[in-house]
Scaffold this motif. Structure first.
Motif, PDB file in Angstrom:
ATOM      1  N   ARG A   1       0.881  -1.296   0.048  1.00  0.00           N
ATOM      2  CA  ARG A   1      -0.155  -0.116  -0.043  1.00  0.00           C
ATOM      3  C   ARG A   1       0.763   1.122   0.099  1.00  0.00           C
ATOM      4  NH1 ARG A   1      -3.756  -3.112   3.380  1.00  0.00           N
ATOM      5  NH2 ARG A   1      -2.601  -2.230   5.292  1.00  0.00           N
ATOM      6  N   ALA A   2       1.891   1.172   0.867  1.00  0.00           N
ATOM      7  CA  ALA A   2       2.947   2.306   0.926  1.00  0.00           C
ATOM      8  C   ALA A   2       3.530   2.469  -0.368  1.00  0.00           C
ATOM      9  CB  ALA A   2       3.857   2.048   2.043  1.00  0.00           C
ATOM     10  N   ALA A   3       3.765   1.405  -0.944  1.00  0.00           N
ATOM     11  CA  ALA A   3       4.606   1.562  -2.344  1.00  0.00           C
ATOM     12  C   ALA A   3       3.582   2.008  -3.221  1.00  0.00           C
ATOM     13  CB  ALA A   3       5.194   0.205  -2.779  1.00  0.00           C
ATOM     14  N   MET A   4       2.346   1.544  -3.390  1.00  0.00           N
ATOM     15  CA  MET A   4       1.455   2.177  -4.582  1.00  0.00           C
ATOM     16  C   MET A   4       1.218   3.564  -4.125  1.00  0.00           C
ATOM     17  SD  MET A   4       0.995  -0.148  -6.427  1.00  0.00           S
ATOM     18  CE  MET A   4      -0.516   0.570  -7.317  1.00  0.00           C
ATOM     19  N   LYS A   5       0.970   3.870  -2.740  1.00  0.00           N
ATOM     20  CA  LYS A   5       0.627   5.451  -2.544  1.00  0.00           C
ATOM     21  C   LYS A   5       1.778   6.386  -3.067  1.00  0.00           C
ATOM     22  CE  LYS A   5      -0.728   8.462   1.066  1.00  0.00           C
ATOM     23  NZ  LYS A   5      -1.153   8.635   2.546  1.00  0.00           N
ATOM     24  N   SER A   6       3.296   5.803  -3.013  1.00  0.00           N
ATOM     25  CA  SER A   6       4.338   6.731  -3.196  1.00  0.00           C
ATOM     26  C   SER A   6       4.188   6.621  -4.750  1.00  0.00           C
ATOM     27  CB  SER A   6       5.599   5.823  -2.675  1.00  0.00           C
ATOM     28  OG  SER A   6       6.733   6.767  -2.995  1.00  0.00           O
ATOM     29  N   LEU A   7       3.952   5.697  -5.633  1.00  0.00           N
ATOM     30  CA  LEU A   7       3.987   5.516  -6.875  1.00  0.00           C
ATOM     31  C   LEU A   7       2.792   6.408  -7.471  1.00  0.00           C
ATOM     32  CD1 LEU A   7       5.049   4.507  -9.710  1.00  0.00           C
ATOM     33  CD2 LEU A   7       3.354   2.377  -9.432  1.00  0.00           C
ATOM     34  N   ARG A   8       1.793   6.535  -6.658  1.00  0.00           N
ATOM     35  CA  ARG A   8       0.864   7.420  -7.442  1.00  0.00           C
ATOM     36  C   ARG A   8       1.189   8.724  -7.188  1.00  0.00           C
ATOM     37  NH1 ARG A   8      -3.030   3.467  -5.520  1.00  0.00           N
ATOM     38  NH2 ARG A   8      -3.117   4.436  -3.377  1.00  0.00           N
ATOM     39  N   ALA A   9       1.727   9.196  -6.088  1.00  0.00           N
ATOM     40  CA  ALA A   9       2.256  10.375  -5.764  1.00  0.00           C
ATOM     41  C   ALA A   9       3.350  10.887  -6.799  1.00  0.00           C
ATOM     42  CB  ALA A   9       2.794  10.478  -4.358  1.00  0.00           C
ATOM     43  N   ASP A  10       4.162   9.810  -7.120  1.00  0.00           N
ATOM     44  CA  ASP A  10       5.364  10.501  -8.083  1.00  0.00           C
ATOM     45  C   ASP A  10       4.619  10.366  -9.395  1.00  0.00           C
ATOM     46  OD1 ASP A  10       7.193   9.957  -6.275  1.00  0.00           O
ATOM     47  OD2 ASP A  10       7.610   7.915  -6.675  1.00  0.00           O
ATOM     48  N   LEU A  11       3.702   9.560  -9.515  1.00  0.00           N
ATOM     49  CA  LEU A  11       2.913   9.711 -11.201  1.00  0.00           C
ATOM     50  C   LEU A  11       2.162  11.185 -11.152  1.00  0.00           C
ATOM     51  CD1 LEU A  11       1.523   6.107 -11.648  1.00  0.00           C
ATOM     52  CD2 LEU A  11       3.438   7.364 -13.139  1.00  0.00           C
ATOM     53  N   ALA A  12       1.483  11.567 -10.334  1.00  0.00           N
ATOM     54  CA  ALA A  12       0.912  12.704 -10.000  1.00  0.00           C
ATOM     55  C   ALA A  12       1.944  13.818 -10.260  1.00  0.00           C
ATOM     56  CB  ALA A  12       0.111  12.734  -8.732  1.00  0.00           C
ATOM     57  N   SER A  13       3.053  13.904  -9.437  1.00  0.00           N
ATOM     58  CA  SER A  13       3.943  14.744  -9.538  1.00  0.00           C
ATOM     59  C   SER A  13       4.705  15.021 -10.906  1.00  0.00           C
ATOM     60  CB  SER A  13       5.040  14.667  -8.389  1.00  0.00           C
ATOM     61  OG  SER A  13       6.098  15.476  -8.684  1.00  0.00           O
ATOM     62  N   ALA A  14       4.911  13.938 -11.386  1.00  0.00           N
ATOM     63  CA  ALA A  14       5.286  13.783 -12.893  1.00  0.00           C
ATOM     64  C   ALA A  14       4.475  14.585 -13.792  1.00  0.00           C
ATOM     65  CB  ALA A  14       5.732  12.619 -13.356  1.00  0.00           C
ATOM     66  N   THR A  15       3.265  14.290 -13.846  1.00  0.00           N
ATOM     67  CA  THR A  15       2.264  14.796 -14.617  1.00  0.00           C
ATOM     68  C   THR A  15       2.164  16.371 -14.260  1.00  0.00           C
ATOM     69  OG1 THR A  15       0.932  12.804 -14.458  1.00  0.00           O
ATOM     70  CG2 THR A  15      -0.198  14.753 -14.987  1.00  0.00           C
ATOM     71  N   ARG A  16       2.036  16.877 -12.964  1.00  0.00           N
ATOM     72  CA  ARG A  16       1.723  18.310 -12.665  1.00  0.00           C
ATOM     73  C   ARG A  16       3.246  18.856 -13.283  1.00  0.00           C
ATOM     74  NH1 ARG A  16      -0.010  16.456  -7.822  1.00  0.00           N
ATOM     75  NH2 ARG A  16       2.236  16.736  -6.851  1.00  0.00           N
ATOM     76  N   SER A  17       4.322  18.476 -13.183  1.00  0.00           N
ATOM     77  CA  SER A  17       5.679  19.225 -13.798  1.00  0.00           C
ATOM     78  C   SER A  17       5.871  18.790 -15.098  1.00  0.00           C
ATOM     79  CB  SER A  17       6.649  18.449 -12.848  1.00  0.00           C
ATOM     80  OG  SER A  17       7.079  17.215 -13.326  1.00  0.00           O
ATOM     81  N   ASP A  18       4.820  18.338 -16.139  1.00  0.00           N
ATOM     82  CA  ASP A  18       5.050  18.081 -17.165  1.00  0.00           C
ATOM     83  C   ASP A  18       6.331  17.354 -17.746  1.00  0.00           C
ATOM     84  OD1 ASP A  18       5.248  20.320 -20.313  1.00  0.00           O
ATOM     85  OD2 ASP A  18       4.061  18.213 -19.854  1.00  0.00           O
ATOM     86  N   HIS A  19       6.665  16.533 -16.776  1.00  0.00           N
ATOM     87  CA  HIS A  19       7.904  15.652 -16.981  1.00  0.00           C
ATOM     88  C   HIS A  19       9.107  16.366 -16.803  1.00  0.00           C
ATOM     89  CE1 HIS A  19       5.041  12.261 -18.032  1.00  0.00           C
ATOM     90  NE2 HIS A  19       4.451  13.081 -18.865  1.00  0.00           N
ATOM     91  N   ARG A  20       8.958  17.730 -16.341  1.00  0.00           N
ATOM     92  CA  ARG A  20      10.475  18.351 -16.193  1.00  0.00           C
ATOM     93  C   ARG A  20      10.864  17.824 -14.790  1.00  0.00           C
ATOM     94  NH1 ARG A  20       7.052  22.460 -18.108  1.00  0.00           N
ATOM     95  NH2 ARG A  20       6.771  23.231 -16.251  1.00  0.00           N
ATOM     96  N   PRO A  21      12.449  17.571 -14.895  1.00  0.00           N
ATOM     97  CA  PRO A  21      12.815  17.330 -13.497  1.00  0.00           C
ATOM     98  C   PRO A  21      12.722  18.111 -12.522  1.00  0.00           C
ATOM     99  CG  PRO A  21      14.581  17.595 -15.264  1.00  0.00           C
ATOM    100  CD  PRO A  21      13.169  17.904 -15.762  1.00  0.00           C
ATOM    101  N   SER A  22      12.649  18.029 -11.180  1.00  0.00           N
ATOM    102  CA  SER A  22      12.399  19.003 -10.195  1.00  0.00           C
ATOM    103  C   SER A  22      13.092  18.649  -8.853  1.00  0.00           C
ATOM    104  CB  SER A  22      10.908  19.440 -10.009  1.00  0.00           C
ATOM    105  OG  SER A  22      10.223  18.535  -9.502  1.00  0.00           O
ATOM    106  N   GLU A  23      13.549  19.548  -8.043  1.00  0.00           N
ATOM    107  CA  GLU A  23      14.004  19.205  -6.617  1.00  0.00           C
ATOM    108  C   GLU A  23      12.788  18.742  -5.700  1.00  0.00           C
ATOM    109  OE1 GLU A  23      17.279  18.771  -5.571  1.00  0.00           O
ATOM    110  OE2 GLU A  23      17.809  18.954  -7.673  1.00  0.00           O
TER     111      GLU A  23
END
Length: 201
Positions: free
Chosen positions: A111-133
């Motif tokens: 569950r923690a891994a899936m939650k983290s993965l969803r958060a990472d995917l959402a973050s990547a979508t918001r940042s338009d795939h641009r790397p960020s700190e």
């Protein structure tokens, strides 16, 4: 991950498996895996030295059957299983508890891994795939997750150690007074309350 067998329990459990009938090493490994719902599959390096020790103690014999080595319990081994039937029942109960605990740990980790993965995917979508700190709050959440994992390990280690000590004491003929368990229950309740207050402050 918490241990499946407490110290010395695997030896007695192997003996109880052989009391059901002769088995070869791979069959023993498969039986352990099946009876733990696949949560524990010991290596040959774990099983064979213990079988050799049981043989040296005169509790087990082995027969070479082609390319397989079949292990069979001796009368002395059967006598030990009969004499320690209560301990074996306790191991069975503890085994069921351990399997449930391991399954819970796996589910929690997933569950923690899936939650983290969803958060990472959402973050990547918001940042338009641009790397960020990572932000300060993301760093803090990561550190908190690491501390939760550390707390899980500490709790599981404590549980395993105390359970093993209590069972070994009773197995040696000791009398476990209710006051000891009452004191343990009280101490754990105090510790839980202290942690709750610390989290809420």
């Amino acid at each position: 991950m918490s241990p499946v067998f407490s110290h010395g329990d695997l030896r007695l459990y192997l003996l109880s498996l052989l009391d059901e009938g002769p088995r070869h090493g791979y069959d023993i490994i498969q039986a352990l895996s099946e009876r733990t719902g696949g949560t524990y599959t010991p290596s040959a390096g774990t099983i064979y030295p213990r079988l050799a020790k049981l043989e040296a103690e005169g509790l087990v014999t082995k027969i070479i059957d082609g390319r397989k080595t079949v292990y069979e319990i001796t009368p002395a081994g059967h006598a030990e299983v009969s004499a320690r039937a209560g301990e074996i029942d306790g191991i069975q109960a503890d085994l069921a508890d351990s399997v449930r605990l391991i399954a819970d740990e796996v589910r929690t980790s997933m569950r923690a891994a899936m939650k983290s993965l969803r958060a990472d995917l959402a973050s990547a979508t918001r940042s338009d795939h641009r790397p960020s700190e990572p932000t300060a709050s993301e760093d803090e959440r990561g550190r908190s997750r690491a501390q939760v994992s550390r707390a899980d390990a500490v709790i599981n280690e404590f549980r395993g150690r105390v359970r093993g000590d209590l069972r070994a004491f009773v197995a040696r003929g000791g009398t476990l007074d209710a006051a000891v368990v009452d004191a343990l229950e009280s101490a754990l309740a105090d510790a839980a309350q202290g942690i709750t207050h610390a989290l809420e402050s």
